[in-house]
Design an enzyme around this catalytic site. Sequence first.
Site, PDB file in Angstrom:
ATOM      1  N   HIS A 183      -6.785  -1.104   7.962  1.00 34.81           N
ATOM      2  CA  HIS A 183      -5.858  -0.240   8.691  1.00 34.81           C
ATOM      3  C   HIS A 183      -6.018   1.210   8.243  1.00 34.81           C
ATOM      4  O   HIS A 183      -6.436   1.484   7.116  1.00 34.81           O
ATOM      5  CB  HIS A 183      -4.414  -0.700   8.451  1.00 34.81           C
ATOM      6  N   ASP A 234      -3.414   3.460   8.028  1.00 28.85           N
ATOM      7  CA  ASP A 234      -2.244   3.850   7.221  1.00 28.85           C
ATOM      8  C   ASP A 234      -1.892   5.321   7.382  1.00 28.85           C
ATOM      9  O   ASP A 234      -1.492   5.998   6.434  1.00 28.85           O
ATOM     10  CB  ASP A 234      -2.468   3.527   5.739  1.00 28.85           C
ATOM     11  N   ASP A 289      -9.934  -0.288   3.838  1.00 33.21           N
ATOM     12  CA  ASP A 289      -8.766  -0.917   4.427  1.00 33.21           C
ATOM     13  C   ASP A 289      -9.095  -1.381   5.847  1.00 33.21           C
ATOM     14  O   ASP A 289      -9.930  -0.764   6.517  1.00 33.21           O
ATOM     15  CB  ASP A 289      -7.628   0.124   4.475  1.00 33.21           C
ATOM     16  N   ASP A 309      -6.911  -6.363   2.126  1.00 34.09           N
ATOM     17  CA  ASP A 309      -7.131  -6.846   3.487  1.00 34.09           C
ATOM     18  C   ASP A 309      -8.351  -6.189   4.139  1.00 34.09           C
ATOM     19  O   ASP A 309      -8.699  -6.513   5.283  1.00 34.09           O
ATOM     20  CB  ASP A 309      -5.888  -6.706   4.360  1.00 34.09           C
ATOM     21  N   HIS A 320       0.804  -1.227   0.000  1.00 36.20           N
ATOM     22  CA  HIS A 320       0.000   0.000   0.000  1.00 36.20           C
ATOM     23  C   HIS A 320       0.835   1.274   0.000  1.00 36.20           C
ATOM     24  O   HIS A 320       0.297   2.371  -0.179  1.00 36.20           O
ATOM     25  CB  HIS A 320      -0.974  -0.002   1.188  1.00 36.20           C
ATOM     26  N   ASP A 362      -7.370  -1.655  -0.264  1.00 35.38           N
ATOM     27  CA  ASP A 362      -6.455  -2.680   0.224  1.00 35.38           C
ATOM     28  C   ASP A 362      -7.250  -3.971   0.353  1.00 35.38           C
ATOM     29  O   ASP A 362      -8.287  -4.005   1.021  1.00 35.38           O
ATOM     30  CB  ASP A 362      -5.898  -2.251   1.586  1.00 35.38           C
ATOM     31  N   GLU A 418      -1.933  -4.991  -2.165  1.00 33.61           N
ATOM     32  CA  GLU A 418      -1.643  -5.988  -1.137  1.00 33.61           C
ATOM     33  C   GLU A 418      -2.098  -7.404  -1.473  1.00 33.61           C
ATOM     34  O   GLU A 418      -2.213  -8.251  -0.582  1.00 33.61           O
ATOM     35  CB  GLU A 418      -2.200  -5.554   0.224  1.00 33.61           C
ATOM     36  N   HIS A 470       4.247   0.935   4.250  1.00 38.46           N
ATOM     37  CA  HIS A 470       2.880   0.668   3.771  1.00 38.46           C
ATOM     38  C   HIS A 470       1.856   1.038   4.842  1.00 38.46           C
ATOM     39  O   HIS A 470       0.648   1.033   4.562  1.00 38.46           O
ATOM     40  CB  HIS A 470       2.718  -0.777   3.308  1.00 38.46           C
TER      41      HIS A 470
END
Length: 334
Positions: free
Chosen positions: A148, A150, A146, A256, A121, A254, A299, A163
């Site tokens: 996360h 980030d 995402d 994830d 990312h 992302d 990712e 990332h």
Amino acid sequence: MWSLNAFKNFSSKLHQIRCLNTQKIGIIGVPFDKGASKRGADKGPKALRESGLIDEIKQISSNIDVKDYGDVHYELMSSNGRKIHNLNELNHVAACNRALAERIEEILNDERMPITLGGCHSIAIGSISGVVRKTAPDNMCVLWIDAHLDLNTNTTSPTGNMHGMPASLIVKELRSNWPFVPELEWCKAELSLKNFCWIGLRSIDYYERLSMEKYGIKYFDMRDIDKMGIDKVTNAAIKHINPNGDKKLHVSFDIDALDPLFANATGTPVGGGLTLREGIFLMEEVYKSGTLRSMDLVEVNPQLGDARDVTNTINSAKAILYAALGNNRSGNTS
């Protein structure tokens, strides 16, 4: 009965209408994983292409025009031996993203929508910077989908992996939290956090949480999605960052964000995420908004998990992309 001339005129006008409605896409791969601790995300673009991605995009509609711009290549810049605390592989991250930003400009100059295939990312630094060079910052908004946030800096990151930092490098509110980084001098922090919204969050670091509260960051975590449903969350997010529908939307997705049941071949999977159906619906609504102008999909890591994990993750990533480009689950007719 139509005369031959009338039929020719009708066909010509129909062709003109189709040309005006043509969705011009530019695919750019970024085989890069040095922003993460786990290797293998650099194999994501190749795996997606080899799975038939380009041809399948073309099958969505006869009005889609796809050009594959290949992969980003870069040369390291001189850092004069200067080291900056807690920025792992800075020279590689900076050089790759500078090269990506230039390629994104090229795609936009060709009047195509850039679709960036990562890669970790950290490549969002370059993809979004490239778009900002061609778009007034106040005329752009970002959906960050995402697990996360980030939004770490080198002083707050628990790992030093970049990332986990791309959003903080491109927003003006956090620029003062960064030291002077010569390698990233080309990266202008011109976007405002008020034009960002996060969806799917469920793993947030301590200092990121403080930033969320300090700047009033708009987000919808998985609890919000459980309470409200993906329909209300998606449309509330789009309405918040683009209330009049006149801004150009960038989506940074992302993989994830999805639950590991659907995308386990990724570097930092977190349980309790979006279902594939929710991810597809989200991107269908983005497409329906008519504001999507650029996108990252990052990712995907074909070196993690078993063969089934890899296949599921690649198929999930493609389904997300197809929804963003107008694929209709009830069937395509054009």
